[in-house]
Design a protein around this motif. Structure first.
Motif, PDB file in Angstrom:
ATOM      1  N   LYS A  41       0.840  -1.211   0.000  1.00  0.00           N
ATOM      2  CA  LYS A  41       0.000   0.000   0.000  1.00  0.00           C
ATOM      3  C   LYS A  41       0.869   1.252   0.000  1.00  0.00           C
ATOM      4  O   LYS A  41       0.592   2.208  -0.729  1.00  0.00           O
ATOM      5  CB  LYS A  41      -0.936   0.013   1.217  1.00  0.00           C
ATOM      6  N   THR A  42       1.922   1.250   0.792  1.00  0.00           N
ATOM      7  CA  THR A  42       2.811   2.413   0.878  1.00  0.00           C
ATOM      8  C   THR A  42       3.528   2.638  -0.445  1.00  0.00           C
ATOM      9  O   THR A  42       3.596   3.765  -0.944  1.00  0.00           O
ATOM     10  CB  THR A  42       3.832   2.221   2.020  1.00  0.00           C
ATOM     11  N   CYS A  48       1.976   5.792  -7.394  1.00  0.00           N
ATOM     12  CA  CYS A  48       0.836   6.168  -8.236  1.00  0.00           C
ATOM     13  C   CYS A  48       0.156   7.452  -7.773  1.00  0.00           C
ATOM     14  O   CYS A  48       0.075   8.419  -8.515  1.00  0.00           O
ATOM     15  CB  CYS A  48      -0.189   5.034  -8.257  1.00  0.00           C
ATOM     16  N   CYS A  49      -0.326   7.432  -6.561  1.00  0.00           N
ATOM     17  CA  CYS A  49      -1.098   8.560  -6.059  1.00  0.00           C
ATOM     18  C   CYS A  49      -0.231   9.801  -5.883  1.00  0.00           C
ATOM     19  O   CYS A  49      -0.593  10.896  -6.321  1.00  0.00           O
ATOM     20  CB  CYS A  49      -1.770   8.184  -4.744  1.00  0.00           C
ATOM     21  N   ALA A  50       0.909   9.660  -5.248  1.00  0.00           N
ATOM     22  CA  ALA A  50       1.769  10.823  -4.986  1.00  0.00           C
ATOM     23  C   ALA A  50       2.210  11.495  -6.277  1.00  0.00           C
ATOM     24  O   ALA A  50       2.159  12.722  -6.388  1.00  0.00           O
ATOM     25  CB  ALA A  50       2.978  10.410  -4.159  1.00  0.00           C
ATOM     26  N   THR A  51       2.629  10.713  -7.237  1.00  0.00           N
ATOM     27  CA  THR A  51       3.104  11.316  -8.481  1.00  0.00           C
ATOM     28  C   THR A  51       1.975  12.030  -9.222  1.00  0.00           C
ATOM     29  O   THR A  51       2.155  13.150  -9.693  1.00  0.00           O
ATOM     30  CB  THR A  51       3.756  10.267  -9.399  1.00  0.00           C
ATOM     31  N   PHE A 103       4.840  11.315   3.775  1.00  0.00           N
ATOM     32  CA  PHE A 103       3.789  10.318   3.608  1.00  0.00           C
ATOM     33  C   PHE A 103       4.256   8.877   3.731  1.00  0.00           C
ATOM     34  O   PHE A 103       3.479   8.022   4.149  1.00  0.00           O
ATOM     35  CB  PHE A 103       3.044  10.526   2.288  1.00  0.00           C
ATOM     36  N   VAL A 104       5.491   8.577   3.363  1.00  0.00           N
ATOM     37  CA  VAL A 104       5.951   7.192   3.511  1.00  0.00           C
ATOM     38  C   VAL A 104       5.956   6.781   4.983  1.00  0.00           C
ATOM     39  O   VAL A 104       5.351   5.767   5.344  1.00  0.00           O
ATOM     40  CB  VAL A 104       7.312   6.957   2.813  1.00  0.00           C
ATOM     41  N   PRO A 105       6.566   7.558   5.887  1.00  0.00           N
ATOM     42  CA  PRO A 105       6.493   7.172   7.308  1.00  0.00           C
ATOM     43  C   PRO A 105       5.058   7.185   7.852  1.00  0.00           C
ATOM     44  O   PRO A 105       4.666   6.290   8.595  1.00  0.00           O
ATOM     45  CB  PRO A 105       7.340   8.224   8.036  1.00  0.00           C
TER      46      PRO A 105
END
Length: 142
Positions: A41-42, A48-51, A103-105
């Motif tokens: 999910k991360t 996908c979503c972040a870019t 967002f990753v952490p």
């Protein structure tokens, strides 16, 4: 005011509504809080979503700001050449580093500990802070 309106509109659409749909999609695609599910999910969220969301913000905030400003003044359309004058490849890299550092952490914890129905709210709150930073980049303050 035009810049604030652009930020608010994109934040509502992307960080609010689209993000809630995205979070449900991720949970449906990779259910649970196992290490593999959380990692997938991360990774998918960042890739996908972040870019895509960040691209919409980088292009959308200046464009909507110009549109709103034009509507408020004389109704003329914005000059396309000036819409991305403060954007650069370095800005994109800085934005993706900001994304990775925030967002990753957050996602590694949220996908494991935060109930599914609260994740969009937590993510939207963090997005609000990032949107303010991002707006500085789009205005050339970065």
């Amino acid at each position: 005011m035009a810049h604030v309106a652009a930020m608010a509109l994109l934040a509502c659409l992307l960080s609010g509504m689209a993000n809630a749909v995205w979070m449900r999609f991720l949970e449906k695609s990779f259910p649970g809080g196992t290490l593999i599910a959380v990692s997938l999910k991360t990774l998918v969220d960042y890739g996908c979503c972040a870019t895509s969301f960040n691209a919409f913000f980088l292009v959308g905030i200046p464009w909507l700001t110009a549109v709103f400003a034009a509507l408020a003044s004389d109704g003329l359309s914005p000059a396309p050449a000036s819409l991305l004058e403060h954007w650069s490849v370095e800005d994109w890299h800085a934005l993706m580093r900001l994304e990775a550092c925030t967002f990753v952490p957050y996602n590694l914890l949220a996908f494991r500990l935060v109930p599914v129905h609260l994740r969009p709210l937590g993510s939207a709150s963090l997005s609000a802070v990032c949107t303010v930073v991002l707006s500085g980049v789009t205005l050339g303050f970065g």
